[in-house]
Design a protein around this motif. Structure first.
Motif, PDB file in Angstrom:
ATOM      1  N   PRO A   4       0.819  -1.222   0.000  1.00 60.10           N
ATOM      2  CA  PRO A   4       0.000   0.000   0.000  1.00 60.10           C
ATOM      3  C   PRO A   4       0.849   1.267   0.000  1.00 60.10           C
ATOM      4  N   THR A   5       2.014   1.254   0.667  1.00 60.88           N
ATOM      5  CA  THR A   5       2.855   2.440   0.686  1.00 60.88           C
ATOM      6  C   THR A   5       3.409   2.749  -0.699  1.00 60.88           C
ATOM      7  N   ASP A   6       3.629   1.718  -1.531  1.00 59.18           N
ATOM      8  CA  ASP A   6       4.070   1.946  -2.901  1.00 59.18           C
ATOM      9  C   ASP A   6       2.988   2.666  -3.689  1.00 59.18           C
ATOM     10  N   LEU A   7       1.750   2.291  -3.465  1.00 52.50           N
ATOM     11  CA  LEU A   7       0.631   2.933  -4.144  1.00 52.50           C
ATOM     12  C   LEU A   7       0.539   4.390  -3.728  1.00 52.50           C
ATOM     13  N   ILE A   8       0.648   4.655  -2.456  1.00 50.11           N
ATOM     14  CA  ILE A   8       0.577   6.025  -1.958  1.00 50.11           C
ATOM     15  C   ILE A   8       1.722   6.846  -2.522  1.00 50.11           C
ATOM     16  N   GLN A   9       2.950   6.310  -2.517  1.00 49.91           N
ATOM     17  CA  GLN A   9       4.100   7.041  -3.025  1.00 49.91           C
ATOM     18  C   GLN A   9       3.929   7.341  -4.510  1.00 49.91           C
ATOM     19  N   GLY A  10       3.488   6.392  -5.295  1.00 50.38           N
ATOM     20  CA  GLY A  10       3.272   6.612  -6.714  1.00 50.38           C
ATOM     21  C   GLY A  10       2.201   7.656  -6.969  1.00 50.38           C
ATOM     22  N   THR A  11       1.168   7.643  -6.162  1.00 54.23           N
ATOM     23  CA  THR A  11       0.094   8.625  -6.283  1.00 54.23           C
ATOM     24  C   THR A  11       0.613  10.018  -5.943  1.00 54.23           C
ATOM     25  N   LEU A  12       1.393  10.120  -4.884  1.00 58.53           N
ATOM     26  CA  LEU A  12       1.961  11.410  -4.494  1.00 58.53           C
ATOM     27  C   LEU A  12       2.874  11.936  -5.594  1.00 58.53           C
ATOM     28  N   ASP A  13       3.693  11.066  -6.187  1.00 57.17           N
ATOM     29  CA  ASP A  13       4.574  11.483  -7.280  1.00 57.17           C
ATOM     30  C   ASP A  13       3.780  12.095  -8.423  1.00 57.17           C
ATOM     31  N   LEU A  14       2.702  11.437  -8.815  1.00 49.86           N
ATOM     32  CA  LEU A  14       1.877  11.948  -9.915  1.00 49.86           C
ATOM     33  C   LEU A  14       1.207  13.268  -9.557  1.00 49.86           C
ATOM     34  N   LEU A  16       2.345  15.504  -7.481  1.00 53.52           N
ATOM     35  CA  LEU A  16       3.396  16.523  -7.492  1.00 53.52           C
ATOM     36  C   LEU A  16       3.742  16.938  -8.914  1.00 53.52           C
ATOM     37  N   LEU A  17       3.866  15.968  -9.815  1.00 54.99           N
ATOM     38  CA  LEU A  17       4.160  16.295 -11.215  1.00 54.99           C
ATOM     39  C   LEU A  17       3.048  17.130 -11.840  1.00 54.99           C
ATOM     40  N   LYS A  18       1.822  16.802 -11.513  1.00 58.54           N
ATOM     41  CA  LYS A  18       0.685  17.563 -12.049  1.00 58.54           C
ATOM     42  C   LYS A  18       0.710  19.003 -11.539  1.00 58.54           C
ATOM     43  N   ILE A  19       0.939  19.178 -10.273  1.00 60.95           N
ATOM     44  CA  ILE A  19       0.983  20.514  -9.680  1.00 60.95           C
ATOM     45  C   ILE A  19       2.136  21.331 -10.262  1.00 60.95           C
ATOM     46  N   LEU A  20       3.302  20.711 -10.378  1.00 59.03           N
ATOM     47  CA  LEU A  20       4.476  21.437 -10.862  1.00 59.03           C
ATOM     48  C   LEU A  20       4.433  21.699 -12.362  1.00 59.03           C
ATOM     49  N   ALA A  21       3.612  20.951 -13.090  1.00 62.76           N
ATOM     50  CA  ALA A  21       3.467  21.205 -14.528  1.00 62.76           C
ATOM     51  C   ALA A  21       2.794  22.555 -14.775  1.00 62.76           C
ATOM     52  N   LEU A  22       2.040  23.036 -13.801  1.00 58.01           N
ATOM     53  CA  LEU A  22       1.332  24.311 -13.937  1.00 58.01           C
ATOM     54  C   LEU A  22       2.237  25.509 -13.686  1.00 58.01           C
ATOM     55  N   GLU A  23       3.082  25.413 -12.656  1.00 59.26           N
ATOM     56  CA  GLU A  23       3.995  26.512 -12.321  1.00 59.26           C
ATOM     57  C   GLU A  23       5.012  26.043 -11.290  1.00 59.26           C
ATOM     58  N   SER A  48       6.787  13.382   4.308  1.00 56.31           N
ATOM     59  CA  SER A  48       6.462  12.665   3.071  1.00 56.31           C
ATOM     60  C   SER A  48       6.720  13.531   1.838  1.00 56.31           C
ATOM     61  N   LEU A  49       6.408  14.822   1.946  1.00 60.17           N
ATOM     62  CA  LEU A  49       6.517  15.718   0.799  1.00 60.17           C
ATOM     63  C   LEU A  49       7.960  15.893   0.337  1.00 60.17           C
ATOM     64  N   TYR A  50       8.849  16.268   1.245  1.00 62.55           N
ATOM     65  CA  TYR A  50      10.220  16.586   0.835  1.00 62.55           C
ATOM     66  C   TYR A  50      10.998  15.363   0.349  1.00 62.55           C
ATOM     67  N   PRO A  51      10.854  14.191   0.963  1.00 63.63           N
ATOM     68  CA  PRO A  51      11.501  13.009   0.370  1.00 63.63           C
ATOM     69  C   PRO A  51      10.963  12.682  -1.023  1.00 63.63           C
ATOM     70  N   ALA A  52       9.667  12.884  -1.238  1.00 62.83           N
ATOM     71  CA  ALA A  52       9.087  12.629  -2.569  1.00 62.83           C
ATOM     72  C   ALA A  52       9.650  13.618  -3.589  1.00 62.83           C
ATOM     73  N   LEU A  53       9.772  14.884  -3.218  1.00 64.85           N
ATOM     74  CA  LEU A  53      10.348  15.878  -4.120  1.00 64.85           C
ATOM     75  C   LEU A  53      11.814  15.550  -4.418  1.00 64.85           C
ATOM     76  N   HIS A  54      12.547  15.157  -3.386  1.00 65.67           N
ATOM     77  CA  HIS A  54      13.964  14.797  -3.563  1.00 65.67           C
ATOM     78  C   HIS A  54      14.096  13.600  -4.498  1.00 65.67           C
ATOM     79  N   LYS A  55      13.234  12.606  -4.328  1.00 64.73           N
ATOM     80  CA  LYS A  55      13.256  11.411  -5.189  1.00 64.73           C
ATOM     81  C   LYS A  55      12.985  11.787  -6.643  1.00 64.73           C
ATOM     82  N   LEU A  56      11.982  12.618  -6.880  1.00 59.52           N
ATOM     83  CA  LEU A  56      11.673  13.055  -8.243  1.00 59.52           C
ATOM     84  C   LEU A  56      12.832  13.852  -8.847  1.00 59.52           C
ATOM     85  N   ARG A  91       1.859  12.214 -17.988  1.00 60.48           N
ATOM     86  CA  ARG A  91       1.485  11.567 -16.732  1.00 60.48           C
ATOM     87  C   ARG A  91       0.460  12.419 -15.994  1.00 60.48           C
ATOM     88  N   SER A  92       0.615  13.736 -16.068  1.00 60.90           N
ATOM     89  CA  SER A  92      -0.329  14.630 -15.405  1.00 60.90           C
ATOM     90  C   SER A  92      -1.699  14.553 -16.041  1.00 60.90           C
TER      91      SER A  92
END
Length: 102
Positions: A4-14, A16-23, A48-56, A91-92
């Motif tokens: 389940p944590t893999d699902l959550i991490q993948g969802t968070l990644d997407l 974040l990419l969607k949000i950052l695609a805007l600005e 959770s946020l900053y490790p996900a951003l660092h990973k991306l 992906r977004s």
């Protein structure tokens, strides 16, 4: 089989990419945008946020640059990596149609 944590991490990644695609945004603004688009349903902790951003960033999906925020403080702004912009946009779009966050 993924955990389940893999699902959550993948969802968070997407998300974040969607949000950052805007600005480009800094971490706190990203967190606020997540809350806004989810109508306060999603609240991601800094732990959770900053490790996900660092990973991306490490994977080459996004870049980061130190700039001055709207409040005059130095903040690390995140934006899509130019080579991956098309892929992150795709992906977004997939997330937008499947996730209902538009």
């Amino acid at each position: 089989m993924s955990k389940p944590t893999d699902l959550i991490q993948g969802t968070l990644d997407l998300l974040l990419l969607k949000i950052l695609a805007l600005e480009p945004l800094h971490g706190w603004a990203i967190s606020q945008r997540l809350k806004q688009v989810s109508h306060d349903v999603l609240q991601v902790s800094d732990g959770s946020l900053y490790p996900a951003l660092h990973k991306l960033e490490q994977e080459g999906w996004i870049k980061a640059q130190w700039k001055t925020s709207e409040l005059g403080r130095r903040a690390k702004f995140y934006f899509p990596h130019s080579i991956r912009t098309k892929a992150s946009g795709e992906r977004s779009r997939e997330l937008g149609t499947a996730g209902g966050c538009d």
